[in-house]
Design a protein around this motif. Structure first.
Motif, short mmCIF file in Angstrom:
data_model
loop_
_atom_site.label_atom_id
_atom_site.label_comp_id
_atom_site.label_asym_id
_atom_site.label_seq_id
_atom_site.Cartn_x
_atom_site.Cartn_y
_atom_site.Cartn_z
N ALA A 1 2.53 3.71 -5.59
CA ALA A 1 2.93 5.03 -6.17
C ALA A 1 1.77 6.16 -5.95
CB ALA A 1 3.07 5.05 -7.71
N PHE A 2 0.53 5.48 -6.09
CA PHE A 2 -0.62 6.50 -5.48
C PHE A 2 -1.15 6.24 -4.27
CE2 PHE A 2 -1.03 6.29 -10.39
CZ PHE A 2 -0.88 7.73 -10.62
N CYS A 3 -0.94 5.06 -3.64
CA CYS A 3 -1.67 4.83 -2.43
C CYS A 3 -0.88 5.00 -1.07
CB CYS A 3 -1.86 3.18 -2.37
SG CYS A 3 -3.34 3.05 -3.43
N ALA A 4 0.88 5.04 -1.53
CA ALA A 4 1.82 5.14 -0.40
C ALA A 4 2.75 6.19 -1.09
CB ALA A 4 2.44 4.11 0.17
N PRO A 5 2.41 7.31 -1.41
CA PRO A 5 3.00 8.38 -2.32
C PRO A 5 3.95 9.38 -1.89
CG PRO A 5 0.92 9.39 -1.94
CD PRO A 5 1.16 8.04 -1.25
N THR A 6 4.52 9.06 -0.64
CA THR A 6 5.49 9.74 -0.09
C THR A 6 6.89 9.01 0.33
OG1 THR A 6 4.73 9.82 2.10
CG2 THR A 6 3.69 11.44 0.76
N THR A 7 7.87 9.85 0.33
CA THR A 7 8.95 9.10 0.92
C THR A 7 8.95 8.59 2.27
OG1 THR A 7 10.17 11.07 1.63
CG2 THR A 7 10.73 10.25 -0.79
N ASN A 8 8.04 9.50 3.15
CA ASN A 8 7.73 9.11 4.59
C ASN A 8 7.00 7.82 4.57
OD1 ASN A 8 5.92 9.92 7.04
ND2 ASN A 8 7.93 10.00 7.23
N SER A 9 6.11 7.54 3.27
CA SER A 9 5.31 6.47 3.49
C SER A 9 5.98 5.01 3.86
CB SER A 9 4.50 6.08 2.16
OG SER A 9 3.72 7.24 1.93
N TYR A 10 7.34 4.84 3.17
CA TYR A 10 8.10 3.88 3.34
C TYR A 10 8.83 3.55 4.65
CZ TYR A 10 6.14 3.62 -1.19
OH TYR A 10 5.31 3.57 -2.14
#
Length: 501
Positions: free
Chosen positions: A341-350
């Motif tokens: 939630a803090f380390c990959a915190p964008t929808t684009n991260s996924y």
């Protein structure tokens, strides 16, 4: 196009080694004023970080720079900053940190930039939602535990430099369009309109690591960025083209303490973006701007030290790691769903963290193996080099929050002696299905990571490092401004999939 190469520094303060430069950072208000005089500075720019992780700033003239500025601070409207105050409680203060001052190499007007801490003017205390304050509290908590005195971070931020970017979406249309003369898709393009014929030498998809120029057209830009970073006291170790076509890059900074490295990340992003603009290009730290090629990660090397002793080293341990190091890894792996939630915190991260592709989604530890979330680099057997590389984060993260959260997870692992499991030194992507199912993975969406954080944040609350207010605000902001806003909008590919249903 070359950048300005004025060396910043002052005759008083704290010396910082930066390659061939010895940059002296001021350590007091008097030292900052001395720096202003030395470099004939005309403007002082005050920078701070909003909750999502973007630098904000405003500038003051020299008559406003005095001892009181560094003690009492200067006011601003906190209700206009993302994730900060409501309108009825908008008055906030910035308190400049003298040790962060540097002559800003990206400004034509002689300008001194100073990173600031945010202060609540009513309580006269650091603001609970200031990301930099959270990083500082994490370092204080580390010392209070007695486990170690210092946590070092060495992040590897990848990013793209494009020739241009266009995007837009409204109620009845939506698009994005990336332009890059390096893009493999441009091999057949008539480039007469771009100043000449097509010159070929386009890095093929997933083959951008490490061809020399003319494939790599961004060597000089990266060199300019690296030298400019060193000019302001951020030591650079290496730079190179990264795997993806169309201008993916990496510039690696030398490790530093947690808060200082988060400061350096903000400087890094600032200089990368502005140097690209000087060249008529655009830099982005968006994790996944291209389909069918590698995304940008922020692999985070980290280690705990007591004074001059690396606590992660053991000559007799697996991969030369100590039991304490493996417990730290156990904490990272155990709390990884919430950490995302803090380390990959964008929808684009996924779009990057997809099982079976290049990103490390598998919650296992390994030596050398880049398909595992936690890797022990084996380049050197020196005690000082022993560290863990956590590979799930990406550069969209707010570095202050991400670094603090990772360290808190690791400390929880040490305090509870969390077993990271057996090392998985095989290619996890090639495991038989029955074995692969036994390996935990990071969540598959930002929504799932936020739900994991909601269920698992007691480790962040230790020492009052992350407050309930901060966590609740983060959850509400991300859900309303990002998760829901993406869910409400049709995706262009859905038209391809579903228009004829």
């Amino acid at each position: 196009m070359a950048s300005k190469k004025e060396k910043s520094g002052s005759s008083v303060g704290v010396s910082v080694e930066a390659g061939s430069y010895r940059v002296t950072r001021p350590d007091s208000a008097d030292a900052v004023i001395d720096l202003i005089r030395q470099h004939e500075v005309q403007i002082v720019d005050l920078k701070f970080t909003d909750l999502p992780g973007l630098w904000q700033h405003f500038s003051i003239t020299l008559p406003e720079v005095h001892d009181g500025l560094f003690e009492a601070g200067i006011g601003f409207d906190g209700s206009s900053i993302r994730g900060f105050q409501e309108i009825h409680e908008s008055d906030m203060l910035l308190r400049p940190d003298p040790s962060t001052a540097f002559v800003d190499p990206m400004c034509d007007t002689p300008t001194l930039s100073v990173i600031c801490d945010v202060v609540d003017p009513v309580l006269r205390q650091p603001y609970s939602r200031d990301p930099r304050y959270i990083a500082k509290k994490a370092e204080n908590y580390l010392r209070q535990t007695g486990i170690a005195t210092t946590c070092y971070f060495g992040p590897e931020l990848e990013f793209f430099i494009f020739d241009s970017i266009r995007f837009g979406q409204d109620q009845h249309s939506g698009y994005y369009y990336v332009e890059s003369a390096e893009g493999d898709w441009t091999t057949g393009r008539d480039e007469g309109a771009y100043g000449g014929g097509n010159l070929g030498y386009k890095p093929r998809y997933k083959e951008g690591y490490f061809p020399t120029p003319p494939h790599d057209t961004l060597q000089d830009i990266r060199s300019d960025i690296a030298l400019t970073l060193q000019q302001v006291g951020v030591q650079v170790e290496v730079h190179h083209h990264e795997v993806a076509t169309a201008g993916q890059n990496e510039i690696d900074m030398r490790f530093a303490t947690l808060t200082r490295m988060a400061d350096n990340v903000m400087i890094y992003k600032y200089i990368c973006k502005n140097m690209a603009r000087r060249y008529g290009k655009v830099a982005t730290f968006m994790p996944k701007p291209l389909f069918a090629d590698n995304a940008s990660g922020m692999h985070c090397h980290q280690s705990l030290w007591r004074d001059n002793e690396n606590l992660f080293y053991d000559a007799q341990g697996w991969a030369l790691t100590s039991e304490l190091c493996r417990w730290y890894i156990g904490g990272l792996l155990q709390h990884a769903p919430a950490l995302m939630a803090f380390c990959a915190p964008t929808t684009n991260s996924y779009k990057r963290l997809v099982p079976g592709y290049e990103a490390p989604v598998n919650l296992a530890m390994s030596q050398r193996n880049r398909s595992a979330a936690a890797r022990i680099p084996m380049y050197s057997d020196s005690p000082n080099a022993r560290r863990v590389e956590f590979r799930c984060p990406d550069p969209s993260a707010n570095a202050y929050l991400a670094f603090a959260a990772m360290m808190m997870a690791g400390l929880d692992g040490i305090e509870n002696k969390m077993d990271p499991g057996e090392p998985l030194d095989r290619n996890i992507y090639d495991l038989p299905p029955e074995e692969a199912r036994k390996v935990r993975q990071v969540p598959g969406s930002l929504d799932a990571s936020l739900a994991a954080l909601e269920m698992d944040h007691a480790f962040l609350r230790k020492g009052d490092v992350f407050t309930d207010d901060l966590i609740d605000t983060w959850l509400a902001y991300k859900r309303a401004r990002e998760v829901d806003s993406i869910r409400l909008r049709p995706h262009p590919w859905e038209f391809y999939l579903y228009f004829d249903v």
